[in-house]
Write a protein that holds these residues in place. Structure first.
Motif, PDB file in Angstrom:
ATOM      1  N   VAL A 183      35.914   5.824  19.443  1.00  0.00           N
ATOM      2  CA  VAL A 183      35.354   5.605  20.776  1.00  0.00           C
ATOM      3  C   VAL A 183      36.392   5.864  21.861  1.00  0.00           C
ATOM      4  CG1 VAL A 183      34.337   3.879  22.315  1.00  0.00           C
ATOM      5  CG2 VAL A 183      33.596   4.011  19.943  1.00  0.00           C
ATOM      6  N   MET A 184      37.638   5.494  21.639  1.00  0.00           N
ATOM      7  CA  MET A 184      38.678   5.716  22.659  1.00  0.00           C
ATOM      8  C   MET A 184      38.924   7.203  22.884  1.00  0.00           C
ATOM      9  SD  MET A 184      39.441   3.059  24.198  1.00  0.00           S
ATOM     10  CE  MET A 184      40.759   3.747  25.161  1.00  0.00           C
ATOM     11  N   VAL A 185      38.871   7.995  21.828  1.00  0.00           N
ATOM     12  CA  VAL A 185      39.041   9.444  21.965  1.00  0.00           C
ATOM     13  C   VAL A 185      37.878  10.003  22.778  1.00  0.00           C
ATOM     14  CG1 VAL A 185      39.099  11.642  20.729  1.00  0.00           C
ATOM     15  CG2 VAL A 185      40.402   9.694  19.866  1.00  0.00           C
ATOM     16  N   ALA A 186      36.669   9.565  22.461  1.00  0.00           N
ATOM     17  CA  ALA A 186      35.493  10.017  23.212  1.00  0.00           C
ATOM     18  C   ALA A 186      35.581   9.590  24.668  1.00  0.00           C
ATOM     19  CB  ALA A 186      34.222   9.470  22.574  1.00  0.00           C
TER      20      ALA A 186
ATOM     21  N   MET B 249      40.068  12.984  12.277  1.00  0.00           N
ATOM     22  CA  MET B 249      38.646  12.774  12.225  1.00  0.00           C
ATOM     23  C   MET B 249      38.161  13.011  10.809  1.00  0.00           C
ATOM     24  SD  MET B 249      37.183  14.411  15.721  1.00  0.00           S
ATOM     25  CE  MET B 249      38.502  15.472  16.284  1.00  0.00           C
ATOM     26  N   GLN B 250      37.307  12.148  10.350  1.00  0.00           N
ATOM     27  CA  GLN B 250      36.815  12.255   8.991  1.00  0.00           C
ATOM     28  C   GLN B 250      35.394  12.787   8.994  1.00  0.00           C
ATOM     29  OE1 GLN B 250      37.163   8.303   7.545  1.00  0.00           O
ATOM     30  NE2 GLN B 250      39.385   8.276   7.669  1.00  0.00           N
ATOM     31  N   PRO B 251      35.095  13.674   8.036  1.00  0.00           N
ATOM     32  CA  PRO B 251      33.730  14.196   7.994  1.00  0.00           C
ATOM     33  C   PRO B 251      32.736  13.098   7.646  1.00  0.00           C
ATOM     34  CG  PRO B 251      35.147  15.295   6.374  1.00  0.00           C
ATOM     35  CD  PRO B 251      35.964  14.267   7.056  1.00  0.00           C
ATOM     36  N   VAL B 252      31.543  13.271   8.141  1.00  0.00           N
ATOM     37  CA  VAL B 252      30.445  12.352   7.868  1.00  0.00           C
ATOM     38  C   VAL B 252      29.422  13.130   7.065  1.00  0.00           C
ATOM     39  CG1 VAL B 252      28.589  11.028   8.958  1.00  0.00           C
ATOM     40  CG2 VAL B 252      30.836  11.093   9.995  1.00  0.00           C
ATOM     41  N   SER B 253      28.633  12.431   6.283  1.00  0.00           N
ATOM     42  CA  SER B 253      27.620  13.134   5.510  1.00  0.00           C
ATOM     43  C   SER B 253      26.648  13.843   6.442  1.00  0.00           C
ATOM     44  CB  SER B 253      26.867  12.126   4.635  1.00  0.00           C
ATOM     45  OG  SER B 253      26.216  11.182   5.467  1.00  0.00           O
ATOM     46  N   GLU B 254      26.011  14.863   5.907  1.00  0.00           N
ATOM     47  CA  GLU B 254      25.089  15.635   6.727  1.00  0.00           C
ATOM     48  C   GLU B 254      23.884  14.779   7.097  1.00  0.00           C
ATOM     49  OE1 GLU B 254      24.130  19.585   5.769  1.00  0.00           O
ATOM     50  OE2 GLU B 254      26.061  19.991   4.845  1.00  0.00           O
TER      51      GLU B 254
ATOM     52  N   ALA C 131      29.323  10.619  25.513  1.00  0.00           N
ATOM     53  CA  ALA C 131      29.230   9.159  25.622  1.00  0.00           C
ATOM     54  C   ALA C 131      28.050   8.623  24.828  1.00  0.00           C
ATOM     55  CB  ALA C 131      29.103   8.757  27.091  1.00  0.00           C
ATOM     56  N   ALA C 132      26.922   9.299  24.917  1.00  0.00           N
ATOM     57  CA  ALA C 132      25.731   8.838  24.205  1.00  0.00           C
ATOM     58  C   ALA C 132      25.934   8.891  22.692  1.00  0.00           C
ATOM     59  CB  ALA C 132      24.524   9.687  24.603  1.00  0.00           C
ATOM     60  N   GLU C 133      26.576   9.957  22.207  1.00  0.00           N
ATOM     61  CA  GLU C 133      26.808  10.093  20.771  1.00  0.00           C
ATOM     62  C   GLU C 133      27.856   9.105  20.268  1.00  0.00           C
ATOM     63  OE1 GLU C 133      25.385  12.065  18.394  1.00  0.00           O
ATOM     64  OE2 GLU C 133      23.931  12.786  19.858  1.00  0.00           O
ATOM     65  N   ALA C 134      28.926   8.938  21.034  1.00  0.00           N
ATOM     66  CA  ALA C 134      30.041   8.100  20.572  1.00  0.00           C
ATOM     67  C   ALA C 134      29.756   6.615  20.729  1.00  0.00           C
ATOM     68  CB  ALA C 134      31.314   8.459  21.325  1.00  0.00           C
ATOM     69  N   MET C 135      29.071   6.249  21.793  1.00  0.00           N
ATOM     70  CA  MET C 135      28.902   4.831  22.094  1.00  0.00           C
ATOM     71  C   MET C 135      27.483   4.323  21.863  1.00  0.00           C
ATOM     72  SD  MET C 135      31.200   4.798  25.493  1.00  0.00           S
ATOM     73  CE  MET C 135      32.300   6.177  25.592  1.00  0.00           C
ATOM     74  N   GLY C 136      26.533   5.227  21.698  1.00  0.00           N
ATOM     75  CA  GLY C 136      25.158   4.801  21.474  1.00  0.00           C
ATOM     76  C   GLY C 136      24.582   4.163  22.726  1.00  0.00           C
ATOM     77  N   SER C 137      23.439   3.548  22.575  1.00  0.00           N
ATOM     78  CA  SER C 137      22.812   2.887  23.720  1.00  0.00           C
ATOM     79  C   SER C 137      22.694   1.394  23.450  1.00  0.00           C
ATOM     80  CB  SER C 137      21.433   3.503  23.993  1.00  0.00           C
ATOM     81  OG  SER C 137      20.614   3.384  22.857  1.00  0.00           O
TER      82      SER C 137
ATOM     83  N   GLN D 194      35.756  12.075  27.789  1.00  0.00           N
ATOM     84  CA  GLN D 194      34.764  11.965  28.859  1.00  0.00           C
ATOM     85  C   GLN D 194      35.463  11.811  30.211  1.00  0.00           C
ATOM     86  OE1 GLN D 194      32.308   8.456  29.022  1.00  0.00           O
ATOM     87  NE2 GLN D 194      30.654   9.566  30.041  1.00  0.00           N
ATOM     88  N   ASP D 195      36.489  10.978  30.284  1.00  0.00           N
ATOM     89  CA  ASP D 195      37.247  10.821  31.533  1.00  0.00           C
ATOM     90  C   ASP D 195      37.845  12.151  31.984  1.00  0.00           C
ATOM     91  OD1 ASP D 195      36.680   8.135  31.704  1.00  0.00           O
ATOM     92  OD2 ASP D 195      38.639   7.473  30.957  1.00  0.00           O
ATOM     93  N   SER D 196      38.383  12.915  31.032  1.00  0.00           N
ATOM     94  CA  SER D 196      38.960  14.220  31.376  1.00  0.00           C
ATOM     95  C   SER D 196      37.890  15.168  31.914  1.00  0.00           C
ATOM     96  CB  SER D 196      39.629  14.848  30.154  1.00  0.00           C
ATOM     97  OG  SER D 196      40.733  14.068  29.753  1.00  0.00           O
ATOM     98  N   LEU D 197      36.726  15.171  31.310  1.00  0.00           N
ATOM     99  CA  LEU D 197      35.626  16.003  31.798  1.00  0.00           C
ATOM    100  C   LEU D 197      35.220  15.600  33.213  1.00  0.00           C
ATOM    101  CD1 LEU D 197      33.392  16.211  28.593  1.00  0.00           C
ATOM    102  CD2 LEU D 197      34.718  18.068  29.623  1.00  0.00           C
TER     103      LEU D 197
END
Length: 148
Positions: free
Chosen positions: A17-20, A1-6, A109-115, A24-27
């Protein structure tokens, strides 16, 4: 995972997205398992209460009063029924944990995939439990339990 700017929310990381989706499936699997556990616990408790009730009814008053050993047995049965209130506390804790996991899964899901365009964002804050700890008693010997 790479850091993103603040951002306004603070530092973040890119999450594929696949990791997210896998997380999510595991949760969701854990939530399902907790639901099954609650059902098993409830079923076993119902059976125990029924058996204790049958045993207590079989000890009629005239028989019990004539034997100190049977008085002790009857008192032990009554105490065991009170201790079975542990099931209620465990069920509350399972429900609370399930709600926390569900909230995490939906937020992920909302953070990783948006709406989608035109889609209303989910009310994630309403999915999380109101209290951080639904059960304050940590052992059966501490405090008291109200029978209802």
């Amino acid at each position: 995972m790479q850091p993103v700017s603040e951002s306004a929310k603070g530092p973040g990381v890119h999450l594929p997205v696949m990791v997210a989706a896998e997380l999510q499936d595991s949760l969701l699997v854990v939530m399902h398992d907790l639901h099954r556990l609650e059902g098993l616990l409830s079923h076993a408790t119902d059976n125990l209460l029924e058996r204790f009730g049958e045993a207590n009814e079989s000890l009629n008053e005239s028989l019990v009063q004539s034997s100190p050993e049977l008085v002790a047995v009857q008192n032990a049965l009554k105490s065991a029924v009170v201790e079975l209130q542990f099931q209620d506390m465990a069920s509350q804790l399972i429900w609370h944990t399930t709600k926390v996991l569900q909230s995490c899964a939906f937020q992920l899901a909302a953070e990783a995939m948006g709406s989608e365009e035109g889609e209303e964002p989910a009310a994630l804050a309403q999915m999380a439990p109101d209290r951080p700890n639904p059960v304050t008693q940590s052992e059966m010997d501490a405090g008291s339990v109200e029978l209802f």
